[in-house]
Structures are given as structure tokens and as C-alpha cells.
Design a protein around this motif. Structure first.
Motif, PDB file in Angstrom:
ATOM      1  N   GLY A 108       0.823  -1.205   0.000  1.00  0.00           N
ATOM      2  CA  GLY A 108       0.000   0.000   0.000  1.00  0.00           C
ATOM      3  C   GLY A 108       0.852   1.247   0.000  1.00  0.00           C
ATOM      4  O   GLY A 108       1.978   1.251  -0.515  1.00  0.00           O
ATOM      5  N   ILE A 109       0.336   2.300   0.591  1.00  0.00           N
ATOM      6  CA  ILE A 109       0.976   3.611   0.580  1.00  0.00           C
ATOM      7  C   ILE A 109       1.001   4.166   1.994  1.00  0.00           C
ATOM      8  O   ILE A 109       0.020   4.038   2.734  1.00  0.00           O
ATOM      9  CB  ILE A 109       0.192   4.583  -0.340  1.00  0.00           C
ATOM     10  CG1 ILE A 109       0.188   4.067  -1.785  1.00  0.00           C
ATOM     11  CG2 ILE A 109       0.792   5.995  -0.285  1.00  0.00           C
ATOM     12  CD1 ILE A 109      -0.788   4.803  -2.686  1.00  0.00           C
ATOM     13  N   VAL A 110       2.112   4.757   2.392  1.00  0.00           N
ATOM     14  CA  VAL A 110       2.206   5.433   3.677  1.00  0.00           C
ATOM     15  C   VAL A 110       2.949   6.751   3.466  1.00  0.00           C
ATOM     16  O   VAL A 110       3.815   6.850   2.590  1.00  0.00           O
ATOM     17  CB  VAL A 110       2.919   4.551   4.718  1.00  0.00           C
ATOM     18  CG1 VAL A 110       4.376   4.315   4.343  1.00  0.00           C
ATOM     19  CG2 VAL A 110       2.834   5.148   6.122  1.00  0.00           C
ATOM     20  N   GLY A 111       2.582   7.773   4.238  1.00  0.00           N
ATOM     21  CA  GLY A 111       3.242   9.052   4.011  1.00  0.00           C
ATOM     22  C   GLY A 111       2.981  10.053   5.126  1.00  0.00           C
ATOM     23  O   GLY A 111       2.294   9.759   6.108  1.00  0.00           O
ATOM     24  N   ILE A 112       3.555  11.222   4.943  1.00  0.00           N
ATOM     25  CA  ILE A 112       3.386  12.339   5.875  1.00  0.00           C
ATOM     26  C   ILE A 112       2.852  13.524   5.082  1.00  0.00           C
ATOM     27  O   ILE A 112       3.352  13.847   4.004  1.00  0.00           O
ATOM     28  CB  ILE A 112       4.721  12.710   6.543  1.00  0.00           C
ATOM     29  CG1 ILE A 112       5.192  11.574   7.472  1.00  0.00           C
ATOM     30  CG2 ILE A 112       4.597  14.016   7.345  1.00  0.00           C
ATOM     31  CD1 ILE A 112       6.553  11.820   8.109  1.00  0.00           C
ATOM     32  N   GLY A 113       1.820  14.167   5.635  1.00  0.00           N
ATOM     33  CA  GLY A 113       1.276  15.383   5.034  1.00  0.00           C
ATOM     34  C   GLY A 113       1.433  16.551   5.995  1.00  0.00           C
ATOM     35  O   GLY A 113       1.616  16.356   7.200  1.00  0.00           O
TER      36      GLY A 113
END
Length: 318
Positions: free
Chosen positions: A309-314
């Protein structure tokens, strides 16, 4: 000559309406059309969900198909995935419509990538990897990936560095293909890939419209199955406008991932948060506030064991 029965005519109309709704949405219209096409009362839909261990009230289902409310909580999103199976719909067809609705309405996140842009980028990435003759995993399992992103004084994605620890799962592996996806409006042809430790830069390919860049990092040695290897590289970007998030996609599970975002001292965000997505079509989940460290102007997250999947910081600017 046989004649179609009124029931067959109604079924054909319902099926056509469902096809149209699944193609263009919105979510509540597609859900209502799917329930009508299968001829299931809401009590029966709730029963099927309950048998799958998902608890949703008939009232909630009614609100969803009327557009009065939208499923957002993790349990509700589980229900939507179960509904796709119960209503015999293509996988992630309803989830995709939810995601597109989020993209259309979430003007507070103008730079977050839409479902369409992510899908287009994934298709481009597949073509670029094929050009380089590289499979998705390249014969390597990632044991750890530590990534540091730099946000510059113009609030732009200035660049990033990645430190990888990998293990070969077949003989003869001698390279890694790095992937960089710049912010909207970036110019990948102006980016620079820097080999920093235990590697050198090989072929580089990019696609201007999607901002995708791929680069070979050559080890200078051939690994045997079971061998581990450490290397480090960087990408100098700085070609787009204001950045509001950084995300990393994982087609394969396993290994540790740590992401640190460091901001220029004169360009600090008001708030930062972590997010995740099951896939490009899925809505975002796992939103969690992150504290900006005062002395170092940075935030980070750690995934002890990566899932697909996708993981991130906004982050949000004042």
C-alpha cells in the motif's frame, strides 16, 4: 417470437443503470443501483455483512445509499469492501468512487494526489521498469529503508536521501532501481540522481507528465542468494511549487520503513500528520498528528513491518 417479460425488462434497466453508476458515480448512486440490481432489501444486505463479521445498521446503509452520509471510519470501509463482494461488484469499484469523491471535495488538501494521477503514474512506472528490464522486486527483499526528505525555503520538495539494507533472494543481482515521484508540476528531466554509498548511477529514465523518474543504482558486484547489501543514494528535485505531502508506495510487504521530513528553518508548517492507503483507489486512513521537533524542524514515522500500500506524511501551511 418470444417476448421479454416485464421482470426481464426491469432487470436489464437496473443492470444498465448500475454499469453507468459504477463508471461515473457518485458513490451513493452506485451503491443504490447495485442493491437494486441484486434485488436485496437492506435487512438482507445487513445480514450478509453480519455473517462476514461486519456490523453496520440498516439506518446507516440507508443513509449511505441516499447520500446523506458517507462511510469514513475503518469499520465502515471494511463494510464497503464486503459490499463489493456481496453485491458481486468489481473489486474496489465502490472504494474508488469514495476516493474520487474525496479528491473532488477535499479542497483543503489541494496537492494530494488523486486516484487518477496515481493510477497513471503506476502505469508509467511499469513501462519504465520494463524499458530497464527490471521486475518489481529486482531480486531483492528490503530489510530496512530509511528515507529523509528535505523541504526547502520556497516550501518545495528540495530533495531526498534513501538508505537501503537489502537481501538478495536469487543469484546474480547487481543493481537496484530507485523510483522518485515528484510533486505536481515538477520537471523530472531537471532532477539529479546522486549515488552516495556502495553504488553508482546507471541508466535514468523519466516521464514528464506524471513526474515519475527511475534510476539504476549499480552495485559493482553480483550478489548471491542470501547475501545482504547496504547502499545510499539521493535525488535532487526542487523543480515543483509548494509541497504538501510525501508518500511512498510498497508493492511488496516486509522490512522496516522510516520516513523523516525536514523543513527549512524559515518555512515551517502549521501542522503535520501521518496517513496510509490500502491502494491508490482506497480512501486514506490511519491519520495521526505528528509533532514537529523544535530544534531540528522535522517530523518522522516508523513502520516496523511494511504492508503493501501507501504510507506518508502530510503537512499544512499557514
Amino acid at each position: 417470437m418470444p417476448h421479454a417479460t416485464p421482470h426481464a425488462d426491469i432487470a436489464a434497466v437496473a443492470s444498465a443503470e448500475l454499469d453507468t453508476a459504477l463508471l461515473g458515480g457518485p458513490f451513493h448512486v452506485a451503491l443504490r443501483a447495485a442493491i437494486a440490481a441484486r434485488g436485496l432489501p437492506l435487512q438482507r444486505v445487513q445480514h450478509h455483512l453480519s455473517r462476514r463479521g461486519v456490523k453496520v445498521g440498516v439506518t446507516s446503509l440507508s443513509y449511505w445509499q441516499q447520500g446523506a452520509r458517507r462511510p469514513q471510519r475503518p469499520e465502515s470501509l471494511r463494510a464497503v469492501r464486503a459490499l463489493e463482494e456481496i453485491l458481486q461488484l468489481p473489486e474496489e469499484s465502490l472504494i474508488r468512487l469514495l476516493s474520487e469523491a474525496d479528491d473532488h471535495s477535499a479542497l483543503q488538501q489541494p496537492a494530494s494526489r488523486s486516484y487518477r494521477s496515481l493510477v497513471e503514474a503506476s502505469g508509467v512506472l511499469e513501462r519504465l521498469l520494463t524499458e530497464l528490464g527490471c521486475p518489481v522486486d529486482g531480486g531483492l527483499h528490503t530489510l530496512a529503508h530509511h528515507e529523509q526528505v528535505r523541504i526547502g525555503a520556497r516550501r518545495e520538495l528540495a530533495g531526498r536521501e534513501s538508505h537501503h539494507i537489502v537481501r538478495a533472494h536469487r543469484d546474480g543481482v547487481d543493481r537496484f532501481v530507485a523510483v522518485h515521484h515528484g510533486d505536481p508540476g515538477c520537471m523530472p528531466e531537471r532532477m539529479t540522481v546522486r549515488a552516495l554509498e556502495n553504488c553508482r548511477t546507471g541508466r535514468v529514465r523519466w516521464h514528464h507528465d506524471t513526474g515519475v523518474l527511475v534510476a539504476e543504482l549499480l552495485f559493482g558486484t553480483r550478489l548471491r542468494a542470501g547475501d545482504t547489501y547496504l547502499f545510499r543514494y539521493g535525488v535532487e528535485d526542487g523543480t515543483a511549487d509548494v509541497s504538501r505531502e510525501y508518500a511512498r508506495g510498497f508493492p511488496l510487504a516486509g522490512g522496516q520503513y522510516a520516513l523523516q521530513v525536514r523543513f527549512a528553518e524559515n518555512a515551517l508548517p502549521a501542522r503535520c500528520h501521518r496517513f496510509a492507503q490500502h491502494s491508490a483507489a482506497a480512501p486514506r486512513s490511519g491519520r495521526q498528528g505528528l509533532l514537529l521537533s523544535g530544534p531540528h524542524h522535522s517530523v518522522h514515522l516508523v513502520e516496523p513491518r511494511v504492508r503493501t500500500g501507501i504510507v506518508g506524511i502530510g503537512w499544512e501551511w499557514e
